[in-house]
Design a protein around this motif. Structure first.
Motif, PDB file in Angstrom:
ATOM      1  N   SER A   1       0.748  -1.340  -0.011  1.00 56.03           N
ATOM      2  CA  SER A   1      -0.058  -0.190  -0.112  1.00 56.03           C
ATOM      3  C   SER A   1       0.909   1.533   0.418  1.00 56.03           C
ATOM      4  CB  SER A   1      -1.235  -0.094   1.155  1.00 56.03           C
ATOM      5  OG  SER A   1       0.145  -0.477   2.568  1.00 56.03           O
TER       6      SER A   1
ATOM      7  N   ASP B   1       3.202   2.012  -1.962  1.00 57.15           N
ATOM      8  CA  ASP B   1       3.930   2.365  -3.070  1.00 57.15           C
ATOM      9  C   ASP B   1       2.830   2.905  -4.035  1.00 57.15           C
ATOM     10  OD1 ASP B   1       7.231  -0.942  -3.115  1.00 57.15           O
ATOM     11  OD2 ASP B   1       6.841   1.212  -1.596  1.00 57.15           O
ATOM     12  N   LEU B   2       1.712   1.737  -3.414  1.00 59.15           N
ATOM     13  CA  LEU B   2       0.937   2.320  -4.741  1.00 59.15           C
ATOM     14  C   LEU B   2      -0.324   3.012  -4.192  1.00 59.15           C
ATOM     15  CD1 LEU B   2      -0.615  -1.852  -4.857  1.00 59.15           C
ATOM     16  CD2 LEU B   2       0.546  -0.230  -6.106  1.00 59.15           C
TER      17      LEU B   2
ATOM     18  N   PRO C   1       0.312   6.469  -3.589  1.00 66.83           N
ATOM     19  CA  PRO C   1       1.098   7.194  -4.095  1.00 66.83           C
ATOM     20  C   PRO C   1       0.341   7.439  -5.836  1.00 66.83           C
ATOM     21  CG  PRO C   1       2.939   7.176  -2.404  1.00 66.83           C
ATOM     22  CD  PRO C   1       1.809   5.656  -2.268  1.00 66.83           C
ATOM     23  N   GLN C   2       0.676   6.771  -6.049  1.00 68.45           N
ATOM     24  CA  GLN C   2      -0.216   6.227  -7.655  1.00 68.45           C
ATOM     25  C   GLN C   2      -1.366   6.052  -7.578  1.00 68.45           C
ATOM     26  OE1 GLN C   2       2.956   2.717  -9.417  1.00 68.45           O
ATOM     27  NE2 GLN C   2       3.451   2.417  -7.940  1.00 68.45           N
ATOM     28  N   MET C   3      -2.212   5.952  -6.933  1.00 71.27           N
ATOM     29  CA  MET C   3      -3.642   5.823  -7.188  1.00 71.27           C
ATOM     30  C   MET C   3      -4.265   7.291  -8.595  1.00 71.27           C
ATOM     31  SD  MET C   3      -4.832   3.786  -5.360  1.00 71.27           S
ATOM     32  CE  MET C   3      -3.896   2.279  -6.068  1.00 71.27           C
ATOM     33  N   LYS C   4      -3.753   8.428  -8.545  1.00 76.28           N
ATOM     34  CA  LYS C   4      -4.177   9.377  -9.747  1.00 76.28           C
ATOM     35  C   LYS C   4      -3.540   9.117 -10.524  1.00 76.28           C
ATOM     36  CE  LYS C   4      -4.870  12.674  -6.198  1.00 76.28           C
ATOM     37  NZ  LYS C   4      -5.202  14.385  -6.102  1.00 76.28           N
ATOM     38  N   GLU C   5      -1.752   8.915 -11.210  1.00 77.63           N
ATOM     39  CA  GLU C   5      -2.236   7.896 -12.760  1.00 77.63           C
ATOM     40  C   GLU C   5      -2.312   6.843 -12.823  1.00 77.63           C
ATOM     41  OE1 GLU C   5       2.431   8.024 -10.228  1.00 77.63           O
ATOM     42  OE2 GLU C   5       2.677   7.329 -12.517  1.00 77.63           O
ATOM     43  N   LEU C   6      -1.810   5.843 -11.794  1.00 77.97           N
ATOM     44  CA  LEU C   6      -2.723   4.684 -11.943  1.00 77.97           C
ATOM     45  C   LEU C   6      -4.111   4.955 -13.204  1.00 77.97           C
ATOM     46  CD1 LEU C   6      -1.391   2.026 -10.045  1.00 77.97           C
ATOM     47  CD2 LEU C   6      -0.783   2.217 -12.446  1.00 77.97           C
TER      48      LEU C   6
ATOM     49  N   ASP D   1      -0.278   4.866   6.688  1.00 77.93           N
ATOM     50  CA  ASP D   1      -1.379   5.150   5.106  1.00 77.93           C
ATOM     51  C   ASP D   1      -1.790   6.276   5.456  1.00 77.93           C
ATOM     52  OD1 ASP D   1       0.213   3.047   3.955  1.00 77.93           O
ATOM     53  OD2 ASP D   1      -1.334   1.487   4.582  1.00 77.93           O
TER      54      ASP D   1
ATOM     55  N   CYS E   1      -1.149  12.680  -0.233  1.00 82.45           N
ATOM     56  CA  CYS E   1      -1.114  12.376  -1.620  1.00 82.45           C
ATOM     57  C   CYS E   1      -2.144  13.305  -2.186  1.00 82.45           C
ATOM     58  CB  CYS E   1      -1.102  10.729  -2.265  1.00 82.45           C
ATOM     59  SG  CYS E   1       0.498  10.262  -1.934  1.00 82.45           S
TER      60      CYS E   1
END
Ligand SMILES: Cc1cc(C(=O)N2CCN(C)CC2)sc1-c1cc(O)c2nc[nH]c(=O)c2c1
Ligand SMILES: [Mg+2]
Length: 214
Positions: free
Chosen positions: A119, A121-122, A124-129, A150, A157
């Protein structure tokens, strides 16, 4: 090379639950865990509290931290409004493999995006992914030592908005004291404890509902 408990739980679902019927998947898992093998699903008692809060929030975008076998994913996704979606993060690939099949058996796979990985690592990628702006609802049910970092990461984020509801499982058993202290003392949250029991047992546990104030 025998089967694992998640695999035995999945076998029970595929044997006993009606395909495409989320309620029967939920009931089958609860029966399996109560009468065959205990497993760490949120369960029926805390599940009703989860249902009532999800229904109240009526989230377009929900995040679940910790999928395990997909039981709470099914509980959440079955209540989402049309177009609503649940993103669920699972660190353990074996759990994720079982969860995908449980979610598919319930017939709600189109509302769910299951992502494997840590979680930390993931998030911070929620917007782009996934093109997520902010989450309306977050269910914390992964690992007690990750709840606080988290939650802070979600804030940093910009993934929380005024009114986002965080709901945390296991705040008593196994227990998340640092997380509780934070949400109960931070001026940025309005927090409330829902007393219940550890799934399928008489041991005290509960859910903490914390509204982000922006
Ligand atoms: C693994 C485990 C064992 C528990 C316990 O006290 N036990 C005594 C009573 N017997 C019957 C069961 C076992 S509680 C618990 C647990 C429960 C959750 O809901 C969890 N949710 C997310 N992530 C977790 O790591 C998680 C662990
Ligand atoms: Mg739990």
């Amino acid at each position: 090379t025998g089967s694992t408990r998640p695999q035995r739980l999945l076998r029970a679902v595929q044997k006993k639950a009606t395909q495409g019927d989320p309620q029967s998947v939920i009931a089958t898992i609860d029966d399996f865990c109560r009468h065959s093998e205990w497993a760490m699903n949120v369960g029926d008692e805390k599940g009703l509290i989860l249902d009532s809060i999800v229904s109240e929030v009526n989230p377009s975008t929900a995040l679940e931290l910790g999928t395990y076998c997909g039981y709470s994913t099914v509980r959440i996704a079955r209540l989402l409004p049309p177009g609503g979606r649940c993103i669920t993060l699972e660190f353990n690939p074996a759990y994720a493999a079982v969860a995908r099949q449980v979610i598919a058996w319930a017939g709600i796979q189109d509302k769910v995006q299951l992502v494997e990985g840590p979680s930390g690592d993931l998030i911070p990628q929620m917007k782009e992914l996934f093109g997520v702006q902010t989450f309306d609802f977050v269910f914390l049910d992964h690992w007690k030592d990750r709840y606080l970092p988290d939650a802070k990461l979600l804030e940093e984020c910009g993934l929380l908005r005024e009114g986002t509801v965080l709901l945390a499982d296991n705040v008593i058993c196994p227990g998340t004291p640092e997380y509780l202290q934070y949400v109960r003392n931070s001026p940025r949250y309005e927090s409330r404890y829902f007393k219940s029991h550890l799934e399928y047992t008489k041991v005290e546990d509960g859910l903490e509902k914390s509204v982000f104030l922006g």
